[in-house]
Design an enzyme around this catalytic site. Structure first.
Site, PDB file in Angstrom:
ATOM      1  N   ASN A  97       0.853  -1.199   0.000  1.00 29.33           N
ATOM      2  CA  ASN A  97       0.000   0.000   0.000  1.00 29.33           C
ATOM      3  C   ASN A  97       0.884   1.243   0.000  1.00 29.33           C
ATOM      4  O   ASN A  97       2.108   1.131   0.008  1.00 29.33           O
ATOM      5  CB  ASN A  97      -0.984  -0.028   1.178  1.00 29.33           C
ATOM      6  CG  ASN A  97      -0.250  -0.051   2.507  1.00 29.33           C
ATOM      7  OD1 ASN A  97       0.472   0.876   2.848  1.00 29.33           O
ATOM      8  ND2 ASN A  97      -0.415  -1.148   3.252  1.00 29.33           N
ATOM      9  N   ASP A 115      -4.326  -6.103   5.073  1.00 28.66           N
ATOM     10  CA  ASP A 115      -5.371  -6.934   5.686  1.00 28.66           C
ATOM     11  C   ASP A 115      -5.291  -8.372   5.189  1.00 28.66           C
ATOM     12  O   ASP A 115      -5.646  -9.291   5.903  1.00 28.66           O
ATOM     13  CB  ASP A 115      -6.744  -6.350   5.361  1.00 28.66           C
ATOM     14  CG  ASP A 115      -6.963  -5.034   6.099  1.00 28.66           C
ATOM     15  OD1 ASP A 115      -6.676  -5.001   7.305  1.00 28.66           O
ATOM     16  OD2 ASP A 115      -7.384  -4.035   5.461  1.00 28.66           O
ATOM     17  N   LYS A 147     -14.157   1.641  14.758  1.00 26.56           N
ATOM     18  CA  LYS A 147     -12.872   0.936  14.860  1.00 26.56           C
ATOM     19  C   LYS A 147     -12.386   0.897  16.311  1.00 26.56           C
ATOM     20  O   LYS A 147     -11.842  -0.107  16.763  1.00 26.56           O
ATOM     21  CB  LYS A 147     -11.844   1.658  13.986  1.00 26.56           C
ATOM     22  CG  LYS A 147     -10.959   0.728  13.215  1.00 26.56           C
ATOM     23  CD  LYS A 147     -10.241   1.429  12.087  1.00 26.56           C
ATOM     24  CE  LYS A 147     -10.837   1.071  10.732  1.00 26.56           C
ATOM     25  NZ  LYS A 147     -10.109   1.640   9.613  1.00 26.56           N
ATOM     26  N   LYS A 195     -11.644  -2.680  17.839  1.00 25.76           N
ATOM     27  CA  LYS A 195     -10.257  -3.100  18.093  1.00 25.76           C
ATOM     28  C   LYS A 195      -9.944  -3.185  19.579  1.00 25.76           C
ATOM     29  O   LYS A 195      -8.928  -3.760  19.963  1.00 25.76           O
ATOM     30  CB  LYS A 195      -9.290  -2.113  17.436  1.00 25.76           C
ATOM     31  CG  LYS A 195      -9.501  -1.947  15.937  1.00 25.76           C
ATOM     32  CD  LYS A 195      -8.446  -2.678  15.163  1.00 25.76           C
ATOM     33  CE  LYS A 195      -8.658  -2.486  13.665  1.00 25.76           C
ATOM     34  NZ  LYS A 195      -7.623  -3.148  12.886  1.00 25.76           N
TER      35      LYS A 195
HETATM   36  N1  CTP Z   1      -3.906  -2.910  12.215  1.00 24.48           N
HETATM   37  C1  CTP Z   1      -3.155  -3.947  12.722  1.00 24.48           C
HETATM   38  N2  CTP Z   1      -3.142  -5.148  12.078  1.00 24.48           N
HETATM   39  C2  CTP Z   1      -3.869  -5.340  10.969  1.00 24.48           C
HETATM   40  C3  CTP Z   1      -4.651  -4.293  10.446  1.00 24.48           C
HETATM   41  C4  CTP Z   1      -4.629  -3.085  11.102  1.00 24.48           C
HETATM   42  O1  CTP Z   1      -2.488  -3.768  13.731  1.00 24.48           O
HETATM   43  N3  CTP Z   1      -3.830  -6.520  10.375  1.00 24.48           N
HETATM   44  C5  CTP Z   1      -3.916  -1.640  12.940  1.00 24.48           C
HETATM   45  C6  CTP Z   1      -3.285  -0.492  12.204  1.00 24.48           C
HETATM   46  O2  CTP Z   1      -1.914  -0.382  12.517  1.00 24.48           O
HETATM   47  C7  CTP Z   1      -4.083   0.686  12.725  1.00 24.48           C
HETATM   48  C8  CTP Z   1      -5.449   0.125  13.000  1.00 24.48           C
HETATM   49  O3  CTP Z   1      -5.260  -1.275  13.128  1.00 24.48           O
HETATM   50  O4  CTP Z   1      -3.580   1.152  13.948  1.00 24.48           O
HETATM   51  C9  CTP Z   1      -6.476   0.373  11.964  1.00 24.48           C
HETATM   52  O5  CTP Z   1      -6.013  -0.049  10.713  1.00 24.48           O
HETATM   53  P1  CTP Z   1      -6.978  -0.069   9.469  1.00 24.48           P
HETATM   54  O6  CTP Z   1      -6.287  -0.691   8.329  1.00 24.48           O
HETATM   55  O7  CTP Z   1      -7.577   1.285   9.294  1.00 24.48           O
HETATM   56  O8  CTP Z   1      -8.106  -1.001  10.093  1.00 24.48           O
HETATM   57  P2  CTP Z   1      -8.815  -2.243   9.542  1.00 24.48           P
HETATM   58  O9  CTP Z   1      -9.254  -3.051  10.707  1.00 24.48           O
HETATM   59  O10 CTP Z   1      -7.959  -2.902   8.544  1.00 24.48           O
HETATM   60  O11 CTP Z   1     -10.128  -1.605   8.914  1.00 24.48           O
HETATM   61  P3  CTP Z   1     -10.550  -1.335   7.391  1.00 24.48           P
HETATM   62  O12 CTP Z   1     -11.765  -2.131   7.240  1.00 24.48           O
HETATM   63  O13 CTP Z   1     -10.806   0.140   7.345  1.00 24.48           O
HETATM   64  O14 CTP Z   1      -9.412  -1.772   6.526  1.00 24.48           O
END
Ligand code: CTP
Length: 414
Positions: free
Chosen positions: A224, A292, A353, A357
């Protein structure tokens, strides 16, 4: 706005070239500019350049008798709306703090009754030296507004705070100051003074930064646009504040900030394992844009076109969620902070989130407005108590403000 004018004092330093662009931008914004060049500044830019850009006389020497007859230094210091020292060297900061007036620029600074803004730029060690910290604190106490330097790579190859912000960012500060009556030009900024020094003494702060790369085959990967700049700036600010910093970095092209322990990783799974090994930590700040998904199976050899025209399928599987994993870990850090880069419904998505989380704060930013990889960020701090929105700031200013906020609440959490 009624036509305003500023006096721009340019002291010595490689960043002096940026003042030329600042003059051009100020003139374009309708602000009159008169330049005063110190002896050091004249090593880097010429009066001819400054005169051509400002369309004004450039002053260089206190004891030019002809100039003193036409426009004395006292008058020069008053016939302006504001004085900007840009770039401000360590030397001129020291002279200002001590009230030394041994050339035209410092004499004007002592004689003026107008608001003064300084934009320091120097080597990171000079900026962090106790003497400079003292001088900056003194200047703030005297009512001088300081535009904090950016974190970044220096002309000398070192990395950290000390870089003069880009001219467009300087322009925003100056115009804001000229538009408001108050000398507090940076009123919209969160309070991050330099009192962060030692505020996190002895604390272990664990930070992830950058993207992850998820291999598809030996030559291809999923990635990314994360540059790692915000996470690295937070690591630099935390180390500046006295913390023991572990920075788990995805593949980025950035030098390590001084005093930071950096561990390079490539994939999300490697990042997750490295974070776990680095525990315990007082604070974890998960800034990385973790992929992800990864390829369900990594092809051992390069995937080739077979001539059939059929596109090979790419089955994906879920990566571990490092942040959510930390939240439910028996070693959960006392303060757990996540980031959220969103393109729409920024605050609503970030609030969801936070709950999903199980972290304490989500720092959200709109990557539609400020695309990933840029120099600035407009962030919203989302906690159980509500939302705090900050102005658009350089990533290093955001970093310092985050560290100041952490330092403020940590003692109360014990
Ligand atoms: N994060 C993480 N591990 C992952 C994905 C995300 O630790 N596998 C952490 C990122 O470092 C950030 C937070 O989670 O602090 C949010 O990341 P983001 O990519 O915005 O969240 P996602 O859960 O992946 O949500 P989205 O559906 O928006 O992708």
């Amino acid at each position: 706005m009624q036509r305003k004018s500023i006096l721009l004092l340019i002291s010595g330093g490689i960043a002096a070239y940026k003042s030329a662009e600042l003059i051009r931008l100020l003139r374009k914004a309708g602000v009159g500019v008169t330049c005063v060049l110190t002896k050091g500044g004249a090593q880097f830019v010429t009066p001819l350049t400054l005169g051509a850009l400002s369309e004004n006389k450039v002053y260089t020497d206190l004891f030019d008798l002809k100039d003193e007859v036409e426009m004395g230094h006292i008058q020069l210091s008053r016939a302006t709306d504001m004085i900007i020292v840009c770039p401000a060297s360590a030397d001129i900061l020291a002279k200002m703090a001590a009230g030394i007036a041994d050339d035209l620029a410092t004499t004007i600074l002592l004689a003026t009754d107008k608001p003064v803004i300084v934009a320091p730029a120097m080597n990171v060690r000079m900026w962090q030296h106790a003497a400079t910290r003292r001088n900056v604190a003194q200047l703030r106490a005297d009512g001088v507004t300081i535009i904090e330097p950016d974190v970044g790579e220096m002309a000398c190859g070192e990395f950290g705070p000390g870089r003069l912000p880009e001219p467009a960012a300087l322009l925003t500060h100056v115009l804001a100051a000229l538009a408001g009556d108050s000398a507090d030009a940076l009123a919209g900024q969160p309070d991050f003074a330099d009192d962060n020094v030692d505020a996190l003494d002895g604390r272990h702060i664990l930070i992830t930064a950058g993207p992850t790369h998820e291999a598809i085959d030996p030559v291809r990967y999923i990635a990314n646009k994360s540059s790692g700049k915000q996470g690295f700036a937070i690591a630099a600010a935390a180390a500046d504040a006295g913390a023991n910093v572990t920075l788990v970095a995805g593949p980025v092209n950035l030098p390590t900030p001084p005093g930071v322990t950096r561990i390079d990783v490539t994939s999300a799974r490697e990042m997750a394992a490295t974070v776990e090994k680095a525990l315990p930590a007082d604070v974890a700040i998960m800034v990385a844009a973790v992929a992800d998904w990864r390829a369900a199976a990594i092809a051992p050899t390069k995937i080739k076109k077979d001539g059939s025209g059929i596109i090979p399928p790419l089955p994906l599987t879920q990566n571990p969620d490092i942040l959510a994993g930390l939240a439910s870990s028996p070693q959960r850090p006392g303060l757990l902070i996540g980031f959220a880069a969103e393109t729409d419904n920024v605050i609503a998505h970030a609030q969801a989130k936070l709950a999903r989380k199980g972290c304490d704060w989500i720092i959200a930013n709109d990557v539609a407005a400020d695309p990933m990889g840029g120099e600035v960020n407009r962030v919203h701090i989302i906690t159980a108590n509500g939302v705090e929105s900050w102005d658009r700031l350089s990533k290093s200013a955001v970093a310092r403000a985050i560290i100041a906020k952490i330092a403020e609440i940590l003692p109360g959490m014990e």
